[in-house]
Design a protein around this motif. Structure first.
Motif, PDB file in Angstrom:
ATOM      1  N   ALA A  98       0.822  -1.213   0.000  1.00 60.46           N
ATOM      2  CA  ALA A  98       0.000   0.000   0.000  1.00 60.46           C
ATOM      3  C   ALA A  98       0.856   1.264   0.000  1.00 60.46           C
ATOM      4  O   ALA A  98       0.327   2.374   0.127  1.00 60.46           O
ATOM      5  N   GLY A  99       2.182   1.111  -0.130  1.00 57.20           N
ATOM      6  CA  GLY A  99       3.063   2.264  -0.216  1.00 57.20           C
ATOM      7  C   GLY A  99       3.524   2.832   1.105  1.00 57.20           C
ATOM      8  O   GLY A  99       3.810   4.029   1.201  1.00 57.20           O
ATOM      9  N   HIS A 100       3.620   1.980   2.146  1.00 55.05           N
ATOM     10  CA  HIS A 100       4.040   2.445   3.470  1.00 55.05           C
ATOM     11  C   HIS A 100       5.330   1.757   3.924  1.00 55.05           C
ATOM     12  O   HIS A 100       5.488   1.433   5.100  1.00 55.05           O
ATOM     13  N   VAL A 101       6.270   1.557   3.019  1.00 55.34           N
ATOM     14  CA  VAL A 101       7.511   0.863   3.369  1.00 55.34           C
ATOM     15  C   VAL A 101       8.311   1.661   4.403  1.00 55.34           C
ATOM     16  O   VAL A 101       8.879   1.093   5.346  1.00 55.34           O
ATOM     17  N   VAL A 102       8.351   2.981   4.262  1.00 54.40           N
ATOM     18  CA  VAL A 102       9.096   3.801   5.219  1.00 54.40           C
ATOM     19  C   VAL A 102       8.488   3.669   6.614  1.00 54.40           C
ATOM     20  O   VAL A 102       9.215   3.569   7.611  1.00 54.40           O
ATOM     21  N   GLU A 103       7.153   3.638   6.722  1.00 58.42           N
ATOM     22  CA  GLU A 103       6.533   3.493   8.040  1.00 58.42           C
ATOM     23  C   GLU A 103       6.766   2.101   8.612  1.00 58.42           C
ATOM     24  O   GLU A 103       6.923   1.944   9.825  1.00 58.42           O
ATOM     25  N   THR A 104       6.807   1.074   7.761  1.00 56.99           N
ATOM     26  CA  THR A 104       7.140  -0.252   8.290  1.00 56.99           C
ATOM     27  C   THR A 104       8.568  -0.263   8.833  1.00 56.99           C
ATOM     28  O   THR A 104       8.841  -0.904   9.856  1.00 56.99           O
ATOM     29  N   SER A 151       1.762  12.060  10.916  1.00 61.57           N
ATOM     30  CA  SER A 151       0.498  11.447  11.308  1.00 61.57           C
ATOM     31  C   SER A 151       0.815  10.363  12.327  1.00 61.57           C
ATOM     32  O   SER A 151       1.962   9.917  12.436  1.00 61.57           O
ATOM     33  N   PHE A 152      -0.188   9.928  13.074  1.00 62.71           N
ATOM     34  CA  PHE A 152       0.060   8.911  14.096  1.00 62.71           C
ATOM     35  C   PHE A 152       0.509   7.607  13.422  1.00 62.71           C
ATOM     36  O   PHE A 152      -0.229   7.032  12.615  1.00 62.71           O
ATOM     37  N   PRO A 153       1.699   7.124  13.734  1.00 68.12           N
ATOM     38  CA  PRO A 153       2.249   5.955  13.019  1.00 68.12           C
ATOM     39  C   PRO A 153       1.720   4.623  13.574  1.00 68.12           C
ATOM     40  O   PRO A 153       2.467   3.816  14.118  1.00 68.12           O
ATOM     41  N   TRP A 154       0.433   4.375  13.378  1.00 63.89           N
ATOM     42  CA  TRP A 154      -0.168   3.178  13.973  1.00 63.89           C
ATOM     43  C   TRP A 154       0.378   1.904  13.352  1.00 63.89           C
ATOM     44  O   TRP A 154       0.505   0.878  14.044  1.00 63.89           O
ATOM     45  N   ILE A 155       0.725   1.938  12.077  1.00 63.76           N
ATOM     46  CA  ILE A 155       1.299   0.746  11.444  1.00 63.76           C
ATOM     47  C   ILE A 155       2.629   0.402  12.123  1.00 63.76           C
ATOM     48  O   ILE A 155       2.881  -0.760  12.481  1.00 63.76           O
ATOM     49  N   ALA A 156       3.462   1.410  12.307  1.00 67.50           N
ATOM     50  CA  ALA A 156       4.769   1.193  12.922  1.00 67.50           C
ATOM     51  C   ALA A 156       4.627   0.643  14.338  1.00 67.50           C
ATOM     52  O   ALA A 156       5.314  -0.310  14.730  1.00 67.50           O
ATOM     53  N   LEU A 157       3.743   1.230  15.131  1.00 65.19           N
ATOM     54  CA  LEU A 157       3.596   0.811  16.521  1.00 65.19           C
ATOM     55  C   LEU A 157       3.017  -0.604  16.621  1.00 65.19           C
ATOM     56  O   LEU A 157       3.437  -1.401  17.478  1.00 65.19           O
TER      57      LEU A 157
END
Length: 303
Positions: A98-104, A151-157
């Protein structure tokens, strides 16, 4: 509390190889972008289970699982760790495609610090002064990234919490790495297989018929890429202090971050760069301290 024991070199090498493989995984899952994320996770579970359980039956016979779950609490703890890793897989694959590699990558930057905290608070592992300084500098970088992310990094957490708890459970569960993974996979196998079969018969899947031979082969080989680093991680985490494994885990998110920015062209602005620099300074302090301690020699004193 006793000081940190001599590090197991084989455990360190296995841990490093596992984290490098994990770090490169976004490239592999991106090749499967045409396949729904849930389908990828289900195939990961099914093919990795067949691989691991088949290998165990070949090497140890059909009763391998009895020895693995003979100790108290092992069965339910592995059921819990299997659930955690399945959740982690699903969220990670969805986020990558989904384009969130940096957040992962942010999630896996946070995760090693969580492992250090768990190791010190729950397992009574001990850090020296230089290691505490390294952790503090890296923590400052992670906090900077968290509060300046936009934004709140819920994926990362969520990724950090699920994999941190998984590592803790595998650390304290008295079972070898491969049988442990086999039992975890076995718990997930039948639900995953049932859902895959339902998907194929209700037009939600496309294995063999629609996705093509290349994607089918990638899905099957994804089981191998799932099993190998998990086996390596479970092997290393029982032989290397959790606090050391925690800091080594920065290998994977660093590679993921580089892939997200350089390959997938995701945003990496000045604020994110500042956090990244703090993390690498902390790692440098930890590495220098480790090299210095490994070169110390105890000179015997003549009686």
């Amino acid at each position: 509390m006793s000081p940190m024991p001599m590090l197991d070199r084989r455990g360190l090498w296995v841990a490093a190889a596992s984290f490098v493989l994990w770090g490169l995984m976004p490239l592999y899952w991106h090749l499967l972008k045409a396949v729904p994320s849930l389908q990828i996770v289900l195939h990961r579970i099914v093919w990795s289970t067949l691989l691991v359980v088949g290998w165990l039956c070949w090497k140890q016979g059909a009763q391998w699982w009895k020895a693995a779950v003979a100790r108290p609490r092992v069965a339910w703890m592995l059921a819990l760790s299997g659930t955690l890793i399945a959740f982690n897989w699903g969220l990670y694959i969805w986020a990558v495609n989904a384009g969130h590699v940096v957040e992962t990558s942010l999630g896996y930057f946070i995760n090693p610090l969580l492992n250090v905290v768990l190791g010190v608070l729950l397992l009574r592992e001990r850090l020296n002064a230089a290691q505490w300084i390294a952790v503090a500098i890296a923590a400052a970088g992670v906090l900077w990234l968290t509060f300046n992310y936009g934004s709140f990094p819920w994926i990362a957490l969520a990724l950090a919490a699920s994999f941190g708890l998984y590592g803790l459970i595998r650390k304290v569960t008295a079972v070898d790495s491969v049988p442990g993974l086999g039992i975890e996979s076995a718990y997930l196998f039948l639900p995953a297989l049932a859902l895959l079969l339902w998907s194929e018969t209700h037009g939600r899947g496309g294995f063999v018929a629609d996705w093509g031979l290349a994607l089918d082969a990638l899905l099957v080989f994804g089981g191998v890429l799932t099993a190998l680093p998990l086996i390596g991680f479970a092997y290393a985490v029982r032989r290397v202090p959790l606090s050391v494994v925690g800091l080594m885990q920065y290998i994977a998110p660093t590679l993921q971050l580089l892939i997200g920015v350089l390959v997938f062209q995701e945003t990496f602005d000045r604020d994110r760069a500042i956090g990244f620099v703090f993390i690498w300074i902390g790692l440098a302090v930890f590495a220098v301290d480790g090299v210095w301690r490994s070169r110390r020699r105890v000179v015997p004193v003549a009686a």
